[in-house]
Enzyme design. Structure first.
Site, PDB file in Angstrom:
ATOM      1  N   GLU A 155     -10.424   6.702   4.746  1.00 37.53           N
ATOM      2  CA  GLU A 155      -9.435   6.055   5.617  1.00 37.53           C
ATOM      3  C   GLU A 155      -9.547   6.542   7.066  1.00 37.53           C
ATOM      4  O   GLU A 155     -10.641   6.542   7.617  1.00 37.53           O
ATOM      5  CB  GLU A 155      -8.042   6.251   5.014  1.00 37.53           C
ATOM      6  CG  GLU A 155      -7.993   5.678   3.583  1.00 37.53           C
ATOM      7  CD  GLU A 155      -6.611   5.572   2.992  1.00 37.53           C
ATOM      8  OE1 GLU A 155      -6.440   5.867   1.817  1.00 37.53           O
ATOM      9  OE2 GLU A 155      -5.688   5.161   3.729  1.00 37.53           O
TER      10      GLU A 155
ATOM     11  N   ASP B 140       0.869  -1.181   0.000  1.00 38.42           N
ATOM     12  CA  ASP B 140       0.000   0.000   0.000  1.00 38.42           C
ATOM     13  C   ASP B 140       0.907   1.234   0.000  1.00 38.42           C
ATOM     14  O   ASP B 140       2.135   1.121   0.142  1.00 38.42           O
ATOM     15  CB  ASP B 140      -0.935  -0.030   1.227  1.00 38.42           C
ATOM     16  CG  ASP B 140      -2.201   0.775   0.982  1.00 38.42           C
ATOM     17  OD1 ASP B 140      -3.244   0.452   1.547  1.00 38.42           O
ATOM     18  OD2 ASP B 140      -2.120   1.754   0.192  1.00 38.42           O
TER      19      ASP B 140
HETATM   20  C1  GLC Z   1      -4.325   4.309  -0.015  1.00 35.57           C
HETATM   21  C2  GLC Z   1      -5.215   3.111   0.234  1.00 35.57           C
HETATM   22  C3  GLC Z   1      -5.276   2.161  -0.926  1.00 35.57           C
HETATM   23  C4  GLC Z   1      -5.041   2.911  -2.225  1.00 35.57           C
HETATM   24  C5  GLC Z   1      -3.633   3.464  -2.186  1.00 35.57           C
HETATM   25  C6  GLC Z   1      -3.322   4.295  -3.441  1.00 35.57           C
HETATM   26  O1  GLC Z   1      -3.702   4.718   1.166  1.00 35.57           O
HETATM   27  O2  GLC Z   1      -5.002   2.353   1.406  1.00 35.57           O
HETATM   28  O3  GLC Z   1      -6.565   1.537  -0.895  1.00 35.57           O
HETATM   29  O4  GLC Z   1      -5.209   2.037  -3.331  1.00 35.57           O
HETATM   30  O5  GLC Z   1      -3.368   4.231  -1.041  1.00 35.57           O
HETATM   31  O6  GLC Z   1      -4.066   5.478  -3.430  1.00 35.57           O
END
Ligand code: GLC
Length: 604
Positions: free
Chosen positions: A490, A285
């Site tokens: 988030e 991530d």
């Molecule tokens: C974010 C998320 C993930 C996403 C990634 C790219 O923090 O946790 O779901 O795909 O970063 O944006």
């Protein structure tokens, strides 16, 4: 001499091995690196053989850029990558999690919780097909979707990204992978990535594993449960994604019994790669490595060591890539990371790129541009909205249904913070990472839709916070009060109290005391609704985060279509009950998972 890897008729595995055998260590490590578009210098693509670029939430050419601007931007990056020594194309990734939601004018579908309420896997597949077209129209090859979290606690800030709290609902909706990537042929080798063609995108099942099961729903927290429960509740949807040929899987920020997923060799390698036979690539991530130690990034070289050896193949750095490459190079050259681990990672990345046809079709297809926000896709999104609506109450007197509403009524009051706000309707991950209020893109608000559907003799008045004077007028036939949550994402969505935002409960009470009222809740999850409030209203509809096609709401509440949505999550009475899942003996919800009424008051 013709290189095998450049031969489109050669078997993918032969192309992978041929290309891998030609790569230097620097080129291999470059392929394992995904960087954010804002830090890309074209030279770095050519010289460092960078494997992938992404737009983190909202990062694009310019605000409200045209789709063609996006396609030009991606093509320019790609042309630079193709000038590298071996001409390995990049994968460009974006969070297209409910349509191509970063791109102005794109169709915005209901967020996953609303799709879970439809229970319609065929619909999910069709949404995947439409989303893939709108993503490829923007020149982008890779969508960080679907989120297949099984959200066990609505206090989690990402609960709306989950199809529901029940594993079988989530499993059923993983069909969106086939929509995004195309139908995996029967004979396609098990676990291997599959992509049908230029109108499809590389998908990403996320976040492996147990992100929706963290203690108290704390985002990026710790899931405390046995391996058997982890496998039964949270891992099952990944088997469905792998069986559809999902190309990539994203590791979760969260931990399982105290071990961060990004550092779990057991779950990433022994289970996902070896036991489940996943042959695509595992991506971290964003800054997932930085979060392995506290404070954030404090021991980065150790993070790189643990994450790569655990089984991460591509690292979504996404900004400090020079440091990442420096540390990774040192760790490989010092033998702390075996070259066999690097070759496994690069093999998987190349396998996905060959499966995606990127070597044959590296650049955008401008003929797809008219697909973005097209009528067909908006009709599909409107159908999804219709099917996602859950009717929780219909008439103070159960024998006297309040819905459907009369479109030729004399005077209708539209009230509430969410009645005329497209941004609120779409929620997070729309236009920007967090989402925002206002006319953020092209779409239809609830107020727009009511004005469209009502008769010419019907007076529609709109007041967010209706005045006492308005409410005192005797000739209002009924009111529609739309309230809910402001957009969040988030951590920003973690909530201990789960209230209706902006004093929504007071607005409901004020209006319902004077006028027969339908409440439409625009929220990513169930919220606290006091019984005294519920008793005041005639009808109550959960509309989740419906996206741009508000017409889907009036289609049903004014009777052109029947309700068919059923709760994909438990509607608790109070947060003191949480977590509350149907299997517990103490299960005592306001409305149980699966509940939903028809406009005739029948239980679905
Ligand atoms: C974010 C998320 C993930 C996403 C990634 C790219 O923090 O946790 O779901 O795909 O970063 O944006």
């Amino acid at each position: 001499m013709d290189f095998i890897y450049k031969n489109p008729t050669a078997p993918i595995e032969a192309r992978v091995q041929d290309l891998l055998s030609r790569m230097t260590l620097e080129e291999k490590l470059g392929q394992m690196t995904q960087i954010e578009r804002s830090v890309v210098a074209p030279s770095v693509l050519k010289d460092r053989c960078i494997g992938s670029i992404l737009s983190v939430g909202g990062s694009g050419p310019i605000e409200m850029a045209l789709t063609s601007d996006w396609a030009d931007m991606v093509d320019n990056f790609q042309k630079a990558a193709l000038e590298s020594r071996l001409g390995i194309p990049i994968l460009y990734g974006i969070d297209a999690v409910h349509g191509n939601n970063n791109v102005y004018g794109a169709t915005i579908f209901p967020h996953n919780v609303g799709l879970g309420a439809t229970r319609d896997s065929e619909l999910a597949k069709r949404i995947g097909v439409a989303t893939a077209l709108e993503v490829r129209a923007s020149g982008i090859h890779y969508a960080f979707a679907p989120c297949v979290a099984v959200c066990r606690d609505p206090r989690w800030g990402r609960s709306y990204e989950s199809f529901g709290e029940d594993t079988e609902i989530v499993r059923n909706m993983t069909s969106i992978v086939t929509g995004l990537q195309g139908q995996r042929p029967e004979g396609h080798p098990k676990g291997y990535p599959f992509l049908a063609g230029r109108n499809n995108v590389v998908a990403c099942a996320k976040h492996f594993v147990g992100d929706g099961g963290t203690d108290k729903g704390i985002n990026e927290g710790n899931a405390i449960l046995s391996y058997d429960d982890l496998e039964r509740i949270h891992m099952a949807p990944y088997l469905d994604c792998i069986s559809q040929g999902v190309c990539t899987i994203m590791a979760s920020y969260s931990s399982w019994n105290g071990v961060p997923l990004h550092a779990s060799h057991f779950l990433l390698t022994q289970i996902l790669k070896e036991k489940l036979g996943f042959k695509g690539f595992i991506i971290s991530d964003a800054e997932g490595l930085d979060r392995l130690f506290h404070p954030h990034g404090s021991n980065y070289q150790q993070s790189v060591l643990y994450a790569i050896n655990a089984g991460i193949d591509m690292v979504m750095v996404p900004f400090r890539y020079q440091l990442f490459l420096e540390d990774l190079t040192y760790l490989v050259q010092s033998g702390k990371i075996p070259i066999a681990r690097i070759d496994d990672a690069v093999e998987r990345i190349l396998r996905v790129k060959f499966a995606a046809g990127l070597f044959e079709y590296p650049l955008s297809d401008k003929s797809l541009l008219p697909a973005v926000g097209c009528k067909l896709h908006r009709e599909l999104a409107r159908e999804a909205v219709r099917k996602s609506l859950v009717l929780l109450k219909n008439g103070k007197d159960p024998k006297k249904s309040f819905l459907p509403l009369n479109r030729n009524a004399k005077k209708i009051l539209i009230a509430g913070t969410h009645a005329d706000d497209l941004g609120y309707q779409c929620g997070g991950w729309t236009a920007t990472w967090e989402g925002k209020s206002g006319r953020i893109t092209i779409g239809t608000t609830i107020l727009d839709a009511v004005r469209e559907v009502t008769g010419s003799n019907t007076e529609v008045i709109f007041e967010q916070n209706p005045s006492a004077q308005t409410l005192a007028s005797q000739d209002i036939s009924f009111a529609i009060v739309a309230v809910g949550e402001c957009p969040y994402v988030e951590f920003g969505g973690d909530s201990r109290e789960l209230p209706i935002h902006f004093n929504g409960a007071e607005i409901i009470s004020l209006v319902a005391d004077k006028v027969p009222t339908l409440v439409i809740l625009i929220a990513g999850r169930p919220l606290v609704i006091e019984q005294r409030i519920l008793d005041k209203v005639e009808a109550f509809v959960a509309a989740w985060l419906p996206g741009t096609e508000g017409g889907g709401i009036t289609d049903v509440v004014f009777g052109d279509y029947e309700f068919q949505g059923r709760l994909p999550v438990t509607w608790f009475k109070g947060v003191d009950q949480l977590p509350s899942n149907a299997v517990e003996k103490s299960y005592d919800p306001l409305f149980p998972i699966g509940f939903g009424l028809t406009s005739k008051g029948e239980v679905l």
